[in-house]
Design an enzyme around this catalytic site. Structure first.
Site, PDB file in Angstrom:
ATOM      1  N   GLU A  19      -3.963   7.402  -4.131  1.00 57.11           N
ATOM      2  CA  GLU A  19      -4.391   6.896  -5.462  1.00 57.11           C
ATOM      3  C   GLU A  19      -5.705   7.527  -5.876  1.00 57.11           C
ATOM      4  OE1 GLU A  19      -4.371   2.601  -5.506  1.00 57.11           O
ATOM      5  OE2 GLU A  19      -2.338   2.577  -4.737  1.00 57.11           O
TER       6      GLU A  19
ATOM      7  N   HIS B 121      -1.739   0.070  -9.844  1.00 59.32           N
ATOM      8  CA  HIS B 121      -2.327  -0.881  -8.881  1.00 59.32           C
ATOM      9  C   HIS B 121      -2.892  -2.121  -9.603  1.00 59.32           C
ATOM     10  CE1 HIS B 121      -4.187  -1.087  -4.604  1.00 59.32           C
ATOM     11  NE2 HIS B 121      -3.954  -2.298  -5.077  1.00 59.32           N
TER      12      HIS B 121
ATOM     13  N   ARG C  75       0.860  -1.173   0.000  1.00 57.76           N
ATOM     14  CA  ARG C  75       0.000   0.000   0.000  1.00 57.76           C
ATOM     15  C   ARG C  75       0.897   1.224   0.000  1.00 57.76           C
ATOM     16  NH1 ARG C  75      -3.340  -2.871  -1.452  1.00 57.76           N
ATOM     17  NH2 ARG C  75      -5.402  -3.312  -0.603  1.00 57.76           N
TER      18      ARG C  75
HETATM   19  N1  LIG Z   1      -0.681  -4.339  -5.456  1.00 63.69           N
HETATM   20  C1  LIG Z   1      -1.700  -5.145  -5.386  1.00 63.69           C
HETATM   21  O1  LIG Z   1      -2.475  -5.264  -6.325  1.00 63.69           O
HETATM   22  C2  LIG Z   1      -1.912  -5.957  -4.155  1.00 63.69           C
HETATM   23  C3  LIG Z   1      -1.508  -5.510  -2.924  1.00 63.69           C
HETATM   24  N2  LIG Z   1      -1.684  -6.270  -1.805  1.00 63.69           N
HETATM   25  C4  LIG Z   1      -1.185  -5.762  -0.526  1.00 63.69           C
HETATM   26  O2  LIG Z   1      -0.236  -6.686  -0.019  1.00 63.69           O
HETATM   27  C5  LIG Z   1      -0.460  -6.859   1.361  1.00 63.69           C
HETATM   28  C6  LIG Z   1       0.096  -8.188   1.820  1.00 63.69           C
HETATM   29  O3  LIG Z   1      -0.660  -9.233   1.267  1.00 63.69           O
HETATM   30  P1  LIG Z   1      -0.462 -10.745   1.753  1.00 63.69           P
HETATM   31  O4  LIG Z   1       0.953 -11.149   1.640  1.00 63.69           O
HETATM   32  O5  LIG Z   1      -1.487 -11.541   1.050  1.00 63.69           O
HETATM   33  O6  LIG Z   1      -0.844 -10.603   3.299  1.00 63.69           O
HETATM   34  P2  LIG Z   1      -0.424 -11.547   4.489  1.00 63.69           P
HETATM   35  O7  LIG Z   1      -1.318 -11.218   5.636  1.00 63.69           O
HETATM   36  O8  LIG Z   1      -0.353 -12.967   4.040  1.00 63.69           O
HETATM   37  O9  LIG Z   1       1.064 -11.093   4.837  1.00 63.69           O
HETATM   38  C7  LIG Z   1       1.407  -9.903   5.480  1.00 63.69           C
HETATM   39  C8  LIG Z   1       2.618 -10.228   6.367  1.00 63.69           C
HETATM   40  O10 LIG Z   1       3.117  -9.011   6.909  1.00 63.69           O
HETATM   41  C9  LIG Z   1       3.481  -9.267   8.268  1.00 63.69           C
HETATM   42  N3  LIG Z   1       3.517  -7.988   8.978  1.00 63.69           N
HETATM   43  C10 LIG Z   1       2.481  -7.205   9.360  1.00 63.69           C
HETATM   44  N4  LIG Z   1       2.937  -6.111   9.993  1.00 63.69           N
HETATM   45  C11 LIG Z   1       4.295  -6.210  10.009  1.00 63.69           C
HETATM   46  C12 LIG Z   1       5.326  -5.399  10.520  1.00 63.69           C
HETATM   47  N5  LIG Z   1       5.054  -4.245  11.145  1.00 63.69           N
HETATM   48  N6  LIG Z   1       6.602  -5.805  10.359  1.00 63.69           N
HETATM   49  C13 LIG Z   1       6.901  -6.972   9.728  1.00 63.69           C
HETATM   50  N7  LIG Z   1       5.950  -7.788   9.222  1.00 63.69           N
HETATM   51  C14 LIG Z   1       4.670  -7.410   9.360  1.00 63.69           C
HETATM   52  C15 LIG Z   1       2.410 -10.222   8.756  1.00 63.69           C
HETATM   53  O11 LIG Z   1       2.830 -10.920   9.916  1.00 63.69           O
HETATM   54  C16 LIG Z   1       2.271 -11.141   7.554  1.00 63.69           C
HETATM   55  O12 LIG Z   1       3.231 -12.181   7.607  1.00 63.69           O
HETATM   56  C17 LIG Z   1      -1.987  -6.708   1.501  1.00 63.69           C
HETATM   57  O13 LIG Z   1      -2.367  -6.357   2.811  1.00 63.69           O
HETATM   58  C18 LIG Z   1      -2.294  -5.620   0.509  1.00 63.69           C
HETATM   59  O14 LIG Z   1      -2.209  -4.364   1.123  1.00 63.69           O
HETATM   60  C19 LIG Z   1      -2.289  -7.479  -1.869  1.00 63.69           C
HETATM   61  C20 LIG Z   1      -2.716  -7.971  -3.065  1.00 63.69           C
HETATM   62  C21 LIG Z   1      -2.609  -7.234  -4.302  1.00 63.69           C
HETATM   63  O1  LIG Z   2      -4.563  -4.264  -3.537  1.00 62.20           O
HETATM   64  C1  LIG Z   2      -5.145  -5.260  -3.691  1.00 62.20           C
HETATM   65  C2  LIG Z   2      -5.412  -6.229  -2.674  1.00 62.20           C
HETATM   66  O2  LIG Z   2      -5.789  -7.349  -3.052  1.00 62.20           O
HETATM   67  O3  LIG Z   2      -5.276  -5.920  -1.484  1.00 62.20           O
END
Ligand SMILES: NC(=O)C1=CN([C@@H]2O[C@H](COP(=O)(O)OP(=O)(O)OC[C@H]3O[C@@H](n4cnc5c(N)ncnc54)[C@H](O)[C@@H]3O)[C@@H](O)[C@H]2O)C=CC1
Ligand SMILES: O=CC(=O)O
Length: 307
Positions: A263, A281, A234
């Site tokens: 955004e 995005h 993000r």
């Molecule tokens: N650009 C895009 O289109 C997309 C963006 N995203 C973003 O990616 C993020 C992550 O997605 P996932 O990997 O599926 O989520 P996830 O929940 O599987 O992984 C996030 C990880 O970050 C860790 N974490 C949280 N706070 C932390 C901190 N302060 N320090 C270190 N580690 C920390 C958590 O423990 C977890 O292991 C989503 O929340 C979303 O904002 C997700 C999908 C698509």
């Molecule tokens: O930004 C996209 C998401 O899946 O989160």
């Protein structure tokens, strides 16, 4: 019996195949916030994208029949989850379905920025006269270099695996001390330490109060000179003004971004910098991921309604 209604705020790939039984589909065709508040009235389920904040106003406008909010995303930073909980509304996501797609996009951005692919593409398209030269478009090689991964969840882990296959040294910060990391990933104890070894830094944490502008100027300054920052998480996880300042000062060699602080606004300094690679995005935008996301979130809406 009153009809149960699912309001959708977007066109979703793969939708006709997977609609949960017993739900009538309504579509919000876009417009201002007021039109969404009117459209949601009387819905049993709501499926939003990350573009539509779900707050107390929306919950109130939906009325007492709203039982589940699904989001066509992994992130829930646009949803007031606690307000939903207080109103007895379940929140479900598309998590799990899109990590390979986002990881591939992250590696694509990293390669494009490190190897100056977008700059070189623009150069060829300009019709410029060119011939092979030993020092043209020199970029940074990934093999043998160090990648810092912040956030080793679904996406960060997929990125780490791909980076190891590229011959990179992968470093990460376990969120909770002692959490085991994927094989081959080198653990760090603090964020500044992770920054100091990261020739490339990639961000995969969710946006939470803890991570809001977590990567600030002080931390960016700890990166080695000539580092490249990639962000597909993000925009607000990163202090965008500090990023611009360190790009302008030459401390950072480049930045590759899929997400932005405000955004869809992308500041001119980012758009005009020769070593930025910018996408709108689209991290999860593959046909496969989007169809899987549709199926996953609708299945979860159906399951939530079934209790
Ligand atoms: N650009 C895009 O289109 C997309 C963006 N995203 C973003 O990616 C993020 C992550 O997605 P996932 O990997 O599926 O989520 P996830 O929940 O599987 O992984 C996030 C990880 O970050 C860790 N974490 C949280 N706070 C932390 C901190 N302060 N320090 C270190 N580690 C920390 C958590 O423990 C977890 O292991 C989503 O929340 C979303 O904002 C997700 C999908 C698509
Ligand atoms: O930004 C996209 C998401 O899946 O989160």
């Amino acid at each position: 019996m009153t009809e149960r209604r699912l309001l959708l705020t977007a066109r979703l790939p793969g939708l006709p195949d997977v609609l949960p039984a017993g739900l009538a589909l309504a579509r919000w065709s876009g417009g201002d916030r007021g039109s969404l508040l009117r459209a949601v009235a009387g819905s049993t389920a709501l499926l939003v994208t990350a573009n539509e904040p779900v707050d107390e106003d929306l919950i109130r406008a939906a009325g007492p029949g709203l039982r589940v909010v699904g989001t066509y995303s992994t992130g829930v930073d646009h949803i007031e989850v606690e307000a939903c909980r207080r109103a007895g509304i379940q929140v479900v996501t598309a998590a799990g379905a899109l990590a390979p797609a986002v990881a591939e996009h992250t590696l694509g951005l990293l390669l494009a920025c490190a190897r100056r692919i977008v700059e070189a593409d623009r150069f060829v398209r300009s019709g410029a006269d060119w011939r092979w030269e030993a020092d043209a478009f020199l970029g940074a090689q990934l093999h043998g270099r160090r990648l810092g991964v912040l956030g080793l969840g679904a996406i960060g882990t997929e990125v780490a695996r791909r980076a190891l296959a590229f011959g990179m040294e992968v470093h990460a910060l376990p969120h909770r001390p002692g959490t085991p990391l994927p094989p081959g990933v080198i653990p760090h104890r603090d964020l500044a330490g992770l920054m100091r070894v990261s020739d490339f830094l990639t961000l995969h944490v969710p946006l939470t109060p803890e991570t809001d502008r977590l990567i600030d100027k002080a931390l960016l300054t700890e990166l080695p000179s000539g580092a490249i920052v990639v962000n597909t998480s993000r925009g607000r996880v990163l202090d965008q003004s500090a990023l611009l300042e360190l790009l302008a000062a030459g401390h950072l060699a480049g930045a590759a971004l899929d997400v932005y602080e405000d955004e869809p606004h992308v500041p001119p300094e980012l758009r005009h910098h020769p070593r930025t690679v910018l996408t709108p995005h689209i991290g999860s935008a593959t046909t496969t991921a989007r169809r899987t996301m549709t199926a996953a979130v609708l299945r979860r809406i159906g399951a939530a309604l079934e209790g």
